[in-house]
Scaffold this motif. Sequence first.
Motif, PDB file in Angstrom:
ATOM      1  N   ASN A 222     -41.134  17.731  -6.368  1.00  0.00           N
ATOM      2  CA  ASN A 222     -42.059  18.335  -7.322  1.00  0.00           C
ATOM      3  C   ASN A 222     -42.306  19.822  -7.045  1.00  0.00           C
ATOM      4  O   ASN A 222     -42.873  20.527  -7.870  1.00  0.00           O
ATOM      5  CB  ASN A 222     -43.404  17.591  -7.312  1.00  0.00           C
ATOM      6  CG  ASN A 222     -43.300  16.132  -7.737  1.00  0.00           C
ATOM      7  OD1 ASN A 222     -44.289  15.442  -7.826  1.00  0.00           O
ATOM      8  ND2 ASN A 222     -42.094  15.647  -8.026  1.00  0.00           N
ATOM      9  N   TYR A 329     -46.556  23.062 -16.029  1.00  0.00           N
ATOM     10  CA  TYR A 329     -46.758  22.038 -14.992  1.00  0.00           C
ATOM     11  C   TYR A 329     -47.707  22.550 -13.909  1.00  0.00           C
ATOM     12  O   TYR A 329     -48.659  21.843 -13.527  1.00  0.00           O
ATOM     13  CB  TYR A 329     -45.424  21.614 -14.365  1.00  0.00           C
ATOM     14  CG  TYR A 329     -45.612  20.901 -13.038  1.00  0.00           C
ATOM     15  CD1 TYR A 329     -46.219  19.646 -12.982  1.00  0.00           C
ATOM     16  CD2 TYR A 329     -45.248  21.515 -11.832  1.00  0.00           C
ATOM     17  CE1 TYR A 329     -46.443  19.009 -11.761  1.00  0.00           C
ATOM     18  CE2 TYR A 329     -45.461  20.888 -10.614  1.00  0.00           C
ATOM     19  CZ  TYR A 329     -46.063  19.638 -10.577  1.00  0.00           C
ATOM     20  OH  TYR A 329     -46.294  19.015  -9.380  1.00  0.00           O
ATOM     21  N   THR A 332     -51.277  22.309 -14.637  1.00  0.00           N
ATOM     22  CA  THR A 332     -51.929  20.985 -14.568  1.00  0.00           C
ATOM     23  C   THR A 332     -52.493  20.711 -13.172  1.00  0.00           C
ATOM     24  O   THR A 332     -53.317  19.816 -12.999  1.00  0.00           O
ATOM     25  CB  THR A 332     -50.962  19.822 -14.924  1.00  0.00           C
ATOM     26  OG1 THR A 332     -49.958  19.728 -13.911  1.00  0.00           O
ATOM     27  CG2 THR A 332     -50.327  20.003 -16.282  1.00  0.00           C
ATOM     28  N   LEU A 333     -52.001  21.456 -12.179  1.00  0.00           N
ATOM     29  CA  LEU A 333     -52.457  21.217 -10.805  1.00  0.00           C
ATOM     30  C   LEU A 333     -53.837  21.831 -10.549  1.00  0.00           C
ATOM     31  O   LEU A 333     -54.456  21.569  -9.525  1.00  0.00           O
ATOM     32  CB  LEU A 333     -51.445  21.778  -9.805  1.00  0.00           C
ATOM     33  CG  LEU A 333     -50.052  21.148  -9.864  1.00  0.00           C
ATOM     34  CD1 LEU A 333     -49.095  21.869  -8.930  1.00  0.00           C
ATOM     35  CD2 LEU A 333     -50.112  19.662  -9.507  1.00  0.00           C
ATOM     36  N   ASN A 349     -55.484  16.128  -2.713  1.00  0.00           N
ATOM     37  CA  ASN A 349     -54.834  17.285  -2.067  1.00  0.00           C
ATOM     38  C   ASN A 349     -55.003  17.245  -0.551  1.00  0.00           C
ATOM     39  O   ASN A 349     -54.067  17.504   0.205  1.00  0.00           O
ATOM     40  CB  ASN A 349     -55.397  18.600  -2.617  1.00  0.00           C
ATOM     41  CG  ASN A 349     -54.918  18.838  -4.038  1.00  0.00           C
ATOM     42  OD1 ASN A 349     -53.819  18.421  -4.407  1.00  0.00           O
ATOM     43  ND2 ASN A 349     -55.728  19.488  -4.846  1.00  0.00           N
ATOM     44  N   ARG A 374     -51.537  13.045 -11.043  1.00  0.00           N
ATOM     45  CA  ARG A 374     -51.614  14.459 -11.407  1.00  0.00           C
ATOM     46  C   ARG A 374     -51.547  15.381 -10.191  1.00  0.00           C
ATOM     47  O   ARG A 374     -50.931  16.434 -10.251  1.00  0.00           O
ATOM     48  CB  ARG A 374     -52.910  14.710 -12.193  1.00  0.00           C
ATOM     49  CG  ARG A 374     -53.086  16.145 -12.613  1.00  0.00           C
ATOM     50  CD  ARG A 374     -54.154  16.283 -13.692  1.00  0.00           C
ATOM     51  NE  ARG A 374     -54.574  17.673 -13.805  1.00  0.00           N
ATOM     52  CZ  ARG A 374     -55.659  18.072 -14.464  1.00  0.00           C
ATOM     53  NH1 ARG A 374     -56.398  17.189 -15.088  1.00  0.00           N
ATOM     54  NH2 ARG A 374     -55.993  19.355 -14.519  1.00  0.00           N
ATOM     55  N   PHE A 375     -52.173  14.958  -9.080  1.00  0.00           N
ATOM     56  CA  PHE A 375     -52.332  15.920  -7.989  1.00  0.00           C
ATOM     57  C   PHE A 375     -51.416  15.685  -6.784  1.00  0.00           C
ATOM     58  O   PHE A 375     -51.218  16.581  -5.983  1.00  0.00           O
ATOM     59  CB  PHE A 375     -53.797  15.987  -7.553  1.00  0.00           C
ATOM     60  CG  PHE A 375     -54.682  16.512  -8.647  1.00  0.00           C
ATOM     61  CD1 PHE A 375     -54.578  17.847  -9.043  1.00  0.00           C
ATOM     62  CD2 PHE A 375     -55.565  15.694  -9.323  1.00  0.00           C
ATOM     63  CE1 PHE A 375     -55.359  18.348 -10.075  1.00  0.00           C
ATOM     64  CE2 PHE A 375     -56.359  16.181 -10.360  1.00  0.00           C
ATOM     65  CZ  PHE A 375     -56.261  17.510 -10.742  1.00  0.00           C
ATOM     66  N   ARG A 377     -48.062  15.695  -4.975  1.00  0.00           N
ATOM     67  CA  ARG A 377     -46.773  16.330  -5.299  1.00  0.00           C
ATOM     68  C   ARG A 377     -45.685  15.661  -4.462  1.00  0.00           C
ATOM     69  O   ARG A 377     -45.529  15.929  -3.279  1.00  0.00           O
ATOM     70  CB  ARG A 377     -46.872  17.835  -5.062  1.00  0.00           C
ATOM     71  CG  ARG A 377     -47.952  18.430  -5.945  1.00  0.00           C
ATOM     72  CD  ARG A 377     -48.129  19.905  -5.743  1.00  0.00           C
ATOM     73  NE  ARG A 377     -47.052  20.677  -6.349  1.00  0.00           N
ATOM     74  CZ  ARG A 377     -46.964  21.998  -6.294  1.00  0.00           C
ATOM     75  NH1 ARG A 377     -47.888  22.689  -5.640  1.00  0.00           N
ATOM     76  NH2 ARG A 377     -45.965  22.639  -6.867  1.00  0.00           N
TER      77      ARG A 377
END
Length: 537
Positions: A222, A329, A332-333, A349, A374-375, A377
Amino acid sequence: MVPGESYLAALDALYGARNQTRVITCRQEGGAAFMAEAYGKVTGKPGVCFVTRGPGACNASIAVHTAMQDSTPMLLLVGQVARHMLGREAFQEIDFGRMFAPPITKMAVQIDDPVKIPEIMHKAFTTAMSGRPGPVVVALPEDMLVEDCIVNDGMIASGIQPIAAAEQLNEMRDALAKASRPLMILGGGGWTTEACSNIAKFAADNCLPTAVSFRRQDLIDNYSDVYVGDLSTGVDPALVQRVKDSDFLLVVGARLGEMTTKGYTTISAPVPDQYLIHVYADSGEFGKVYQPNIPIPSGMASFSLLASQLDPVDSSQWRGWADSARKDYLATLLPTDLGGDLDLAFVVNHLQERLGQNTIVAVDAGNFSGWAHRFWRFQKPRTELGPTVGAMGYSVPAGVAAQLARPNQPVVSFVGDGGFMMTGQELATALQHGAAPLILIFNNSMYGTIRMHQEREYPDRVIGTDLTNPDFTALALAYGAHAERVTRTEEFAPALERCQESGKASVMELIVDAELLTTRATLSQIRELGRKKHPNL
Ligand SMILES: Cc1ncc(C[n+]2csc(CCOP(=O)(O)OP(=O)(O)O)c2C)c(N)n1
Ligand SMILES: [Mg+2]
């Protein structure tokens, strides 16, 4: 497995083979079969689950369906009544060939003659792993298991995959060279670590924006510049628009199902506006909904290898398109500010920072999963275990299985309060067998996902979605696990540290404000939308 008197002889054979085979005794067949499915996702090899006749098989069926929709190799062995009882509705009898007939499996058979055990087991493994991987069910009549016979032992085969034709890849390259807004979508099963790195090279060589389907975020790093997000339940609207706007779609391994196509809206059926190249291991999938311009029947390994060897095309004409996809993208983070005492973006995170890129993340079905999707990676293949089928109760057993299969990698299970109560008892399996996953329970005291749909369609009419839960930390302690309860952001880091120091299976209950219903909108905002949509309710 969960034992049953229907397959005592097979159990005893496992006693004989106890030095070569590890038997994991589970607490419910749904959990046991989810573990086998997750083992398949983690290793690429079928997990084998043993269950007893009707009651055991019915409990296990949720994971059979999951393995089918998720394209995961899996083998379910079911103890069956003795042959002379068959067809009389004997105690716990079900005709498993019919109950588990395709399309819930790839194959369901009964072994009626012990002489055929090697042949049928060989076929079962081959079928589970070949083409589009999936589940196979084999029923074992009790008396057949104790009948003597002389037979050659079989070799257990690996799967057979169709090989991509080089001419088709040249055609694909020519079409890509003519594109101005290309997009690649990766998904489905049957990937290997090597296939993932080859497809990543192809994407990077051609500066090809690459999205993934729901819960397949581990197919590509990602952090790489080509990664542009996932086509999930909580999909970024900009990515939805991008699929619509693309003029060239290279779909590798994904089925192009409801979730990937946003309910068949981003790509029109049966003839897409985009030039469509569909790579899939089972040619039965081509034209099921969409007519591809180039259908490429291929396993992931051979297609990705050939793709990685192609000369890159001139990608300068879509540089701007690719850059903006990546920017969307990255945007979105940045967490949406939704208020509340516990910042769930921080939780994910921080977890990732502390546990590292080798961590295996198991996610259950439910709205809380949006935070992980979503968060987190993903960077490495086989680090995401999620039911693309959306089956609740998946992630606790999946986490236990992953930890048993990969004792040296950290494993974290994300689960809602609803999902935990479906298969949380497999925490006992973790403790019994010395697995130490970290389980994060997102406790919002409701079936949040359904509440979200309820508020959208029937605002202010809450029914059947509230939950009164047990004390999860007390429950976890009773199992012998380490337990923490976290209500505020600042409590999370020290609690995680204590979990890690414990060296045991750990449960962390996160008290989640009901308002945090999705990563993008609060409960009140969703209800407001519902009120506008249904003003007369
Ligand atoms: C086995 C199963 N039963 C029911 C559903 C329907 N369903 C989807 S999400 C959901 C609620 C999940 O609740 P929870 O685990 O608490 O997560 P939340 O949505 O609250 O974050 C339900 C009931 C399902 N997907 N799977
Ligand atoms: Mg909940």
